[in-house]
Design an enzyme around this catalytic site. Structure first.
Site, PDB file in Angstrom:
ATOM      1  N   CYS A  25      57.552 -10.569 127.522  1.00 61.75           N
ATOM      2  CA  CYS A  25      57.873 -11.883 128.078  1.00 61.75           C
ATOM      3  C   CYS A  25      59.135 -12.460 127.414  1.00 61.75           C
ATOM      4  CB  CYS A  25      56.694 -12.839 127.861  1.00 61.75           C
ATOM      5  SG  CYS A  25      55.409 -12.718 129.146  1.00 61.75           S
ATOM      6  N   GLU A  85      41.511  21.514 138.901  1.00 63.31           N
ATOM      7  CA  GLU A  85      42.918  21.208 139.125  1.00 63.31           C
ATOM      8  C   GLU A  85      43.794  21.738 137.983  1.00 63.31           C
ATOM      9  OE1 GLU A  85      40.349  19.306 139.619  1.00 63.31           O
ATOM     10  OE2 GLU A  85      40.493  18.604 141.687  1.00 63.31           O
ATOM     11  N   ASN A 122      54.914   3.198 135.428  1.00 60.53           N
ATOM     12  CA  ASN A 122      53.461   3.362 135.386  1.00 60.53           C
ATOM     13  C   ASN A 122      52.876   1.994 135.653  1.00 60.53           C
ATOM     14  OD1 ASN A 122      53.517   6.102 134.554  1.00 60.53           O
ATOM     15  ND2 ASN A 122      53.867   5.466 132.441  1.00 60.53           N
ATOM     16  N   SER A 127      50.535   0.431 129.316  1.00 66.21           N
ATOM     17  CA  SER A 127      49.968  -0.193 128.129  1.00 66.21           C
ATOM     18  C   SER A 127      50.263  -1.692 128.077  1.00 66.21           C
ATOM     19  CB  SER A 127      50.476   0.509 126.866  1.00 66.21           C
ATOM     20  OG  SER A 127      51.876   0.524 126.830  1.00 66.21           O
ATOM     21  N   HIS A 187      55.212 -12.824 133.829  1.00 62.72           N
ATOM     22  CA  HIS A 187      54.250 -11.868 133.290  1.00 62.72           C
ATOM     23  C   HIS A 187      53.279 -11.334 134.349  1.00 62.72           C
ATOM     24  CE1 HIS A 187      51.832 -10.089 130.077  1.00 62.72           C
ATOM     25  NE2 HIS A 187      50.740 -10.602 130.630  1.00 62.72           N
ATOM     26  N   HIS A 213      52.822  -6.622 132.026  1.00 58.98           N
ATOM     27  CA  HIS A 213      54.074  -7.284 132.404  1.00 58.98           C
ATOM     28  C   HIS A 213      54.876  -6.310 133.291  1.00 58.98           C
ATOM     29  CE1 HIS A 213      57.183 -10.426 131.455  1.00 58.98           C
ATOM     30  NE2 HIS A 213      57.872  -9.515 132.119  1.00 58.98           N
ATOM     31  N   GLN A 229      60.383   2.239 133.168  1.00 59.58           N
ATOM     32  CA  GLN A 229      61.079   2.862 132.067  1.00 59.58           C
ATOM     33  C   GLN A 229      62.177   3.771 132.609  1.00 59.58           C
ATOM     34  OE1 GLN A 229      58.788   4.348 128.729  1.00 59.58           O
ATOM     35  NE2 GLN A 229      56.877   3.737 129.723  1.00 59.58           N
ATOM     36  N   VAL A 260      41.305  17.257 137.224  1.00 52.33           N
ATOM     37  CA  VAL A 260      40.772  17.757 135.951  1.00 52.33           C
ATOM     38  C   VAL A 260      40.442  19.249 136.026  1.00 52.33           C
ATOM     39  CG1 VAL A 260      40.066  15.552 134.968  1.00 52.33           C
ATOM     40  CG2 VAL A 260      38.590  16.652 136.675  1.00 52.33           C
ATOM     41  N   HIS A 309      57.123  -3.864 134.527  1.00 47.98           N
ATOM     42  CA  HIS A 309      58.242  -3.143 133.916  1.00 47.98           C
ATOM     43  C   HIS A 309      58.177  -1.671 134.274  1.00 47.98           C
ATOM     44  CE1 HIS A 309      55.055  -1.972 131.113  1.00 47.98           C
ATOM     45  NE2 HIS A 309      55.857  -1.051 130.613  1.00 47.98           N
ATOM     46  N   CYS A 355      52.593 -11.234 124.724  1.00 50.19           N
ATOM     47  CA  CYS A 355      53.215 -10.096 125.417  1.00 50.19           C
ATOM     48  C   CYS A 355      54.598  -9.823 124.848  1.00 50.19           C
ATOM     49  CB  CYS A 355      53.319 -10.404 126.913  1.00 50.19           C
ATOM     50  SG  CYS A 355      54.387  -9.246 127.796  1.00 50.19           S
TER      51      CYS A 355
HETATM   52  O1  LIG Z   1      32.651  17.995 141.208  1.00 52.59           O
HETATM   53  P1  LIG Z   1      32.682  16.774 140.349  1.00 52.59           P
HETATM   54  O2  LIG Z   1      32.297  17.037 138.906  1.00 52.59           O
HETATM   55  O3  LIG Z   1      31.903  15.631 140.924  1.00 52.59           O
HETATM   56  O4  LIG Z   1      34.223  16.314 140.347  1.00 52.59           O
HETATM   57  C1  LIG Z   1      35.148  16.482 139.319  1.00 52.59           C
HETATM   58  O5  LIG Z   1      35.640  17.814 139.221  1.00 52.59           O
HETATM   59  C2  LIG Z   1      36.381  18.305 140.344  1.00 52.59           C
HETATM   60  C3  LIG Z   1      36.909  19.678 139.997  1.00 52.59           C
HETATM   61  O6  LIG Z   1      37.765  19.648 138.872  1.00 52.59           O
HETATM   62  C4  LIG Z   1      37.528  17.356 140.719  1.00 52.59           C
HETATM   63  O7  LIG Z   1      38.107  17.781 141.926  1.00 52.59           O
HETATM   64  C5  LIG Z   1      37.016  15.920 140.861  1.00 52.59           C
HETATM   65  O8  LIG Z   1      38.113  15.059 141.085  1.00 52.59           O
HETATM   66  C6  LIG Z   1      36.284  15.516 139.590  1.00 52.59           C
HETATM   67  O9  LIG Z   1      35.811  14.207 139.657  1.00 52.59           O
HETATM   68  O1  LIG Z   2      55.462   4.217 127.213  1.00 59.17           O
HETATM   69  P1  LIG Z   2      54.110   3.727 127.606  1.00 59.17           P
HETATM   70  O2  LIG Z   2      54.083   2.954 128.894  1.00 59.17           O
HETATM   71  O3  LIG Z   2      53.420   2.969 126.499  1.00 59.17           O
HETATM   72  O4  LIG Z   2      53.238   5.056 127.819  1.00 59.17           O
HETATM   73  C1  LIG Z   2      52.856   5.605 129.045  1.00 59.17           C
HETATM   74  O5  LIG Z   2      53.922   6.291 129.685  1.00 59.17           O
HETATM   75  C2  LIG Z   2      54.449   7.439 129.023  1.00 59.17           C
HETATM   76  C3  LIG Z   2      55.460   8.082 129.928  1.00 59.17           C
HETATM   77  O6  LIG Z   2      54.908   8.503 131.158  1.00 59.17           O
HETATM   78  C4  LIG Z   2      53.336   8.432 128.648  1.00 59.17           C
HETATM   79  O7  LIG Z   2      53.877   9.445 127.837  1.00 59.17           O
HETATM   80  C5  LIG Z   2      52.189   7.735 127.928  1.00 59.17           C
HETATM   81  O8  LIG Z   2      51.139   8.652 127.711  1.00 59.17           O
HETATM   82  C6  LIG Z   2      51.707   6.556 128.772  1.00 59.17           C
HETATM   83  O9  LIG Z   2      50.641   5.875 128.146  1.00 59.17           O
END
Ligand SMILES: O=P(O)(O)O[C@H]1O[C@H](CO)[C@@H](O)[C@H](O)[C@H]1O
Ligand SMILES: O=P(O)(O)O[C@H]1O[C@H](CO)[C@@H](O)[C@H](O)[C@H]1O
Lengths: 364, 364
Positions: B55, B332, B166, B174, B121, B177, B181, B329, B179, B52
């Site tokens: 660490c 949304e 995150n 990623s 860790h 540990h 940012q 997705v 942490h 890591c």
């Molecule tokens: O309706 P589905 O394909 O099961 O669901 C997917 O699409 C929807 C619409 O973008 C989202 O709200 C859900 O979170 C996603 O899992």
């Molecule tokens: O910097 P990390 O932890 O490797 O990366 C993570 O946080 C970042 C900031 O939200 C994002 O841009 C990356 O996509 C995510 O994987």
């Protein structure tokens, strides 16, 4: 700026469609990745799955049985996010009352549909022949026209039809049978509303549609163009957020699918196939994405029609390989979206790829 | 509205912080899920991992060796999204030129930091003793003050410090540990900028800070309150997007960490621990989330300070279990965020859970 290097210096770019910014950090692509790995697509899938509730002849959770359809098949979503015929929601607008000032709600009615693209369980858009994709475009168009009609003659509270597809588990797709969705709502959703307002403002200021100007500019500059045919152009927009995000634009003003002629339906199907083939070839995997159509609201007013310009957004999550995606998380949610390569670099990588069935042939 | 049932009828709610809407479909939680499964957290992790790069005593990609730190440890991100000392980016503002109208960019300079919360860790915030979390709050505060100082005395182009974490692979972390940012930028990012503008507008209209009114209202209504102590309150905001999203607010106006006293630092650490323990207990897993602090810009002007009110957003993705998350997705991204349970239902589920180490004891 002779010294400023867009491929090495951090900058933010403005998205005039949504009035927001994206942070571009083109030097960051090399960082190590010990995080979540996506499951690359599994090529060994049969064309019929007796457990799939979208395959022809199978039964759904609702108990209904799918017909033995042979092209596309549309049915109401068994777990619709919106419904028809709710009690009215009466709200008061009293600025002296904390509650009415801070807690605002609107009722949303509507109807949600699932659109199976093909009876074959194991196909994806890039694998379908162009005429079969034309059938999908026609199914979308028919649904759009039907919703307009039902709003007019049956007084259904339909205002906007959001057509989209979630492809791949990385984009929340819960069943890999090729299908998209269409949510028909009594309101114009956020993102569409923001775009329409931006287009209106731009027209007032410059007496031209923002996307008309943008198509002209991209066809001049060419460095963000990925694909082009007589009717459409695909670019990685200057303000792209997702690593290989693209924007598919009609070259002339079409406010909705209802205005398409046969050639345009064919050209849309053909460019969608080419684009998704390039995506598949990029990391040699069935490329996940969320995509959707933005077009005029249903039974649009003169102004709404004026402000609308048919386009599609493709939001694919993969960044470096079939298994390493971009996460839009901490900084992106709290601060602003951040990307690790420039739009021009992404466009270049997609442009040089063939739109052939290279990856697809490999797996079959 | 006597008949409208917020737990069964679809509606959208307004977010006054970002001027946007969320679609609430409380009847949708029952749909089947055949999609991606998250990997639940693995309890058998050692407290030191020689592979890591966070660490104590280990070396990083940059070749540097971490000190054998015993509380928190801050260092510059080896893959910083922004850097200091770039060439200037000179832009022209010519509305007659398509390019300058449509392709807008700004240079962004700054510095990114990684903040290790603990040398161990395998710890997470809910597993850390309150005094150790107080050390994290102090480390954040020291960094905030240091950035202010460097901007003033060394002329560093620092305008906003975005502190975030995150947690978990589902949120793009990623390295597990513990942490967070902190990205220090020469611009105020989108989301913060939108909030500050909303707060300013609200103050002008109602002569009161929006969050002051909101704290008052939530403490009266109580149905969205999850936790409370002398200094802070945690609610599922009325306009929550993520299934168990929470908003942590200071009860009195504190514009930034710089204004905290010892009691407030302790109360923040304590309520963060309680909240994250509840999260862990909800699905009996180490609960993933992205969280971050929103506070005053660095060396804030009088107006900026006036508009700022310390708060934290927690955006956790899980919806139904340790392995089934919500995907924001297709609809949304193209339309507007959609959620499957009401804010009140989520608050109730979190409120009744104990803030004890139930889940944690189970795994150790
Ligand atoms: O309706 P589905 O394909 O099961 O669901 C997917 O699409 C929807 C619409 O973008 C989202 O709200 C859900 O979170 C996603 O899992
Ligand atoms: O910097 P990390 O932890 O490797 O990366 C993570 O946080 C970042 C900031 O939200 C994002 O841009 C990356 O996509 C995510 O994987």
């Amino acid at each position: 700026s002779p010294d400023f290097d867009f491929t090495d210096n951090s900058h933010r770019r403005y998205n005039p469609l949504t009035d927001s910014w994206v942070l571009v950090s083109p030097h960051r692509a090399k960082r190590p990745w010990l995080g979540q790995q996506e499951t690359p697509s599994n090529p060994g899938i049969p064309d019929f799955d007796s457990a799939c509730y979208l395959c022809p002849g199978n039964s759904r959770t609702s108990g209904e049985i799918n017909p033995t359809y042979s092209t596309t098949y549309i049915f109401p979503n068994d777990f619709s996010a919106v419904k028809l015929n709710q009690p009215a929601l009466v709200t008061k607008d009293d600025t002296n009352c904390l509650k009415s000032r801070l807690l605002k709600a609107q009722s949303v009615e509507g109807n949600c549909f699932v659109i199976c693209f093909s009876p074959k369980h194991n196909l994806t858009i890039p694998q379908m022949p162009v005429p079969a994709i034309v059938d999908v475009v026609k199914a979308w168009t028919d649904l759009y026209l039907r919703m307009e009609r039902e709003a007019q003659t049956d007084n259904k509270p339909y205002k906007y039809l959001q057509i989209f597809e979630n492809k791949g588990t990385a984009m929340g797709c819960s069943n890999l049978h090729p299908h998209g969705q269409a949510w028909c709502l009594s309101v114009v959703p956020n993102e569409v509303d923001k775009e329409l307002k931006s287009f209106e403002k731009y027209s007032e200021e410059h007496s031209c549609h923002l996307l008309a100007d943008y198509v002209t500019l991209e066809l001049q500059e060419r460095e963000r163009v990925v694909l082009e045919n007589d009717s459409f152009v695909v670019v990685v927009p200057y303000w792209a957020v997702w690593p290989f995000e693209t924007l598919l634009l009609s070259k002339v003003k079409l406010s909705s699918l209802a205005e398409f002629n046969d050639t345009q339906r064919h050209d849309l199907a053909s460019i969608m196939k080419q684009l998704t083939l390039k995506y598949d070839n990029l990391f040699e995997t069935s490329f996940p994405y969320s995509m959707g159509l933005h077009q005029a609201p249903l039974n649009a007013t003169f102004e709404e029609k004026n402000n609308s310009w048919f386009h599609m957004h493709f939001y694919p999550p993969l960044l470096r390989s079939a298994s390493v995606r971009k996460f839009l998380v901490g900084f992106e949610l709290l601060g602003e979206p951040q990307r690790d390569l420039t739009a021009e670099q992404a466009a270049e990588r997609l442009r040089v790829l063939d739109s052939d069935a290279r990856y697809l042939e490999k797996i079959t």
